[in-house]
Design a protein around this motif. Structure first.
Motif, PDB file in Angstrom:
ATOM      1  N   GLY A 105       0.501  -1.277  -0.064  1.00  0.00           N
ATOM      2  CA  GLY A 105      -0.300  -0.271   0.128  1.00  0.00           C
ATOM      3  C   GLY A 105       1.342   1.508   0.045  1.00  0.00           C
ATOM      4  N   GLU A 106       0.854   2.034   0.881  1.00  0.00           N
ATOM      5  CA  GLU A 106       1.771   3.384   1.018  1.00  0.00           C
ATOM      6  C   GLU A 106       2.961   3.539   1.936  1.00  0.00           C
ATOM      7  N   THR A 107       3.154   1.970   3.077  1.00  0.00           N
ATOM      8  CA  THR A 107       3.786   1.913   3.675  1.00  0.00           C
ATOM      9  C   THR A 107       5.198   0.575   2.565  1.00  0.00           C
ATOM     10  N   THR A 108       6.220   0.795   3.224  1.00  0.00           N
ATOM     11  CA  THR A 108       7.756   0.444   2.770  1.00  0.00           C
ATOM     12  C   THR A 108       7.925   0.240   4.101  1.00  0.00           C
ATOM     13  N   HIS A 109       8.209  -1.290   3.790  1.00  0.00           N
ATOM     14  CA  HIS A 109       9.515  -2.036   5.331  1.00  0.00           C
ATOM     15  C   HIS A 109      10.881  -2.525   4.596  1.00  0.00           C
ATOM     16  N   THR A 110      11.100  -2.388   5.298  1.00  0.00           N
ATOM     17  CA  THR A 110      12.376  -3.021   5.076  1.00  0.00           C
ATOM     18  C   THR A 110      12.447  -3.839   5.720  1.00  0.00           C
ATOM     19  N   LEU A 111      12.345  -5.276   4.816  1.00  0.00           N
ATOM     20  CA  LEU A 111      13.453  -6.505   5.407  1.00  0.00           C
ATOM     21  C   LEU A 111      14.559  -7.490   5.193  1.00  0.00           C
ATOM     22  N   ALA A 112      15.006  -7.388   6.184  1.00  0.00           N
ATOM     23  CA  ALA A 112      16.095  -7.855   6.740  1.00  0.00           C
ATOM     24  C   ALA A 112      16.330  -9.506   5.983  1.00  0.00           C
ATOM     25  N   ALA A 113      17.538 -10.219   6.238  1.00  0.00           N
ATOM     26  CA  ALA A 113      17.438 -11.921   6.331  1.00  0.00           C
ATOM     27  C   ALA A 113      16.913 -11.749   7.258  1.00  0.00           C
ATOM     28  N   SER A 114      15.566 -13.374   6.815  1.00  0.00           N
ATOM     29  CA  SER A 114      14.673 -13.856   7.910  1.00  0.00           C
ATOM     30  C   SER A 114      13.425 -12.877   8.363  1.00  0.00           C
ATOM     31  N   GLY A 115      13.368 -11.741   8.110  1.00  0.00           N
ATOM     32  CA  GLY A 115      12.227 -11.156   7.469  1.00  0.00           C
ATOM     33  C   GLY A 115      11.180 -11.721   6.950  1.00  0.00           C
ATOM     34  N   TYR A 116      10.100 -10.861   6.838  1.00  0.00           N
ATOM     35  CA  TYR A 116       9.031 -11.678   5.555  1.00  0.00           C
ATOM     36  C   TYR A 116       7.702 -11.028   6.106  1.00  0.00           C
ATOM     37  N   ALA A 117       6.747 -10.887   4.896  1.00  0.00           N
ATOM     38  CA  ALA A 117       5.699 -10.349   5.195  1.00  0.00           C
ATOM     39  C   ALA A 117       4.846 -10.802   4.111  1.00  0.00           C
ATOM     40  N   TYR A 118       3.487 -10.788   4.314  1.00  0.00           N
ATOM     41  CA  TYR A 118       2.253 -11.001   4.257  1.00  0.00           C
ATOM     42  C   TYR A 118       1.352  -9.995   3.728  1.00  0.00           C
ATOM     43  N   VAL A 119       0.915 -10.412   2.350  1.00  0.00           N
ATOM     44  CA  VAL A 119       0.588  -8.591   1.704  1.00  0.00           C
ATOM     45  C   VAL A 119      -0.620  -9.906   1.033  1.00  0.00           C
ATOM     46  N   PRO A 120      -2.400  -9.162   1.101  1.00  0.00           N
ATOM     47  CA  PRO A 120      -3.343  -9.768   1.133  1.00  0.00           C
ATOM     48  C   PRO A 120      -4.033  -9.396  -0.242  1.00  0.00           C
ATOM     49  N   PRO A 121      -4.733 -10.423  -0.700  1.00  0.00           N
ATOM     50  CA  PRO A 121      -5.358  -9.835  -2.077  1.00  0.00           C
ATOM     51  C   PRO A 121      -5.514  -8.895  -2.593  1.00  0.00           C
ATOM     52  N   GLY A 122      -5.565  -8.006  -3.288  1.00  0.00           N
ATOM     53  CA  GLY A 122      -6.568  -6.097  -4.024  1.00  0.00           C
ATOM     54  C   GLY A 122      -5.261  -5.374  -2.933  1.00  0.00           C
ATOM     55  N   VAL A 123      -4.104  -5.463  -2.361  1.00  0.00           N
ATOM     56  CA  VAL A 123      -2.911  -4.649  -2.010  1.00  0.00           C
ATOM     57  C   VAL A 123      -2.537  -4.915  -2.818  1.00  0.00           C
ATOM     58  N   ALA A 124      -1.626  -3.257  -2.841  1.00  0.00           N
ATOM     59  CA  ALA A 124      -0.835  -3.161  -4.300  1.00  0.00           C
ATOM     60  C   ALA A 124       0.751  -3.314  -3.262  1.00  0.00           C
ATOM     61  N   TYR A 125       1.394  -4.213  -3.956  1.00  0.00           N
ATOM     62  CA  TYR A 125       3.020  -4.638  -3.857  1.00  0.00           C
ATOM     63  C   TYR A 125       3.851  -3.949  -4.627  1.00  0.00           C
ATOM     64  N   ARG A 126       5.100  -3.473  -3.981  1.00  0.00           N
ATOM     65  CA  ARG A 126       6.130  -3.525  -4.823  1.00  0.00           C
ATOM     66  C   ARG A 126       7.616  -3.785  -4.138  1.00  0.00           C
TER      67      ARG A 126
END
Length: 268
Positions: A105-126
């Motif tokens: 969405g409008e938020t940027t997350h910095t994921l280091a090694a062993s970091g993770y994220a879930y993005v639900p359907p209908g939400v923009a990502y990059r």
């Protein structure tokens, strides 16, 4: 004398032209209707549209019979997605190495090694790499199976902050990267860890399919009726009802990232 020299020279030329040992008949990869074993060396690199400086290695997809896709991205400096994507799929990202920047969405997350994220359907990502060190990211994606509950919210986390839960046998733990038992989720992604010599309490046979990526260590996997030795960077796909059993070998802990589909009724 001349004849002996000629023979010696001819044999040397033959020896120079021969391939080194192991060039034929030594392959750990396997593909059956029940499962697949994919050593990293044999998964060829490819490219995708709207990605820059990124090597793409498809580990499984519906072409194999899976109901999800799992991809290994090797993202170079200033690489990654060139634009925001919104494909109405749900996504899970796990950083194996390096650092990745993930816009949700409008938020940027910095994921280091062993970091993770879930993005639900209908939400923009990059997903991008904004550092000068290559990043390796596991990317799992699939259609979300909607029911009469709200779609899960996006979340991020890090392996170090996820509790280790012991189940069934001593020396074996689970880390639930997505909330276990939350019926809004139609998938789980867990890390299973094994002390050397630890094993499943039984041979499992269940309806869930798996995508497994070896993070650390090594072990023997029983898949169907066949044993396969697996180690770090190997990928294993297990279809529904594939008999499966693992025990850790070697001197250090073994651990793998494990996807499975959950919380939904059978389809007719």
């Amino acid at each position: 004398m001349i004849r002996d020299i000629t023979r010696t020279t001819f044999r040397k030329r033959i020896d120079m032209d021969r391939q080194p040992p192991g060039i034929f008949g030594h392959n750990r990869a396997a593909l059956t209707p029940l499962y697949a074993v994919m050593p990293a060396a044999g998964v060829l690199d490819s490219r995708l549209p709207d990605f820059r400086n990124t090597v793409v290695r498809v580990l499984t997809s519906p072409a194999m019979g899976a109901k999800f896709a799992q991809i290994l991205l090797e993202i170079g400096q200033d690489g990654g997605m060139t634009k925001t994507r919104d494909d109405n799929l749900e996504h899970f990202f796990y950083v194996v190495g390096g650092t990745a920047a993930l816009e949700i969405g409008e938020t940027t997350h910095t994921l280091a090694a062993s970091g993770y994220a879930y993005v639900p359907p209908g939400v923009a990502y990059r997903l991008q790499n904004r550092t000068d060190v290559a990043a390796k990211v596991i990317w799992i994606k699939r259609p979300y199976d909607r029911i009469d509950l709200p779609v899960p919210q996006a979340l991020t986390g890090h392996r170090e902050n996820v509790p280790k839960v012991n189940k069934h046998t001593t020396g074996r733990y689970w880390q639930h990267l997505l909330p276990a038992g939350d019926m809004a989720f139609d998938m789980e992604v867990n890390i299973l860890g094994f002390a050397p010599g630890t094993y499943f309490p039984c041979v499992e046979t269940h309806v869930m399919e798996h995508g497994l990526y070896m993070l650390e260590g090594q072990g023997m996997y029983l898949l169907g009726n066949d044993w396969h030795e697996c180690w770090t960077t190997d990928f294993v796909y297990m279809g529904p009802f594939c008999p499966q059993f693992f025990y850790a070998t070697g001197w250090e802990e073994a651990a793998y990232l494990l996807y499975k589909d959950v919380n939904r009724d059978v389809k007719f």
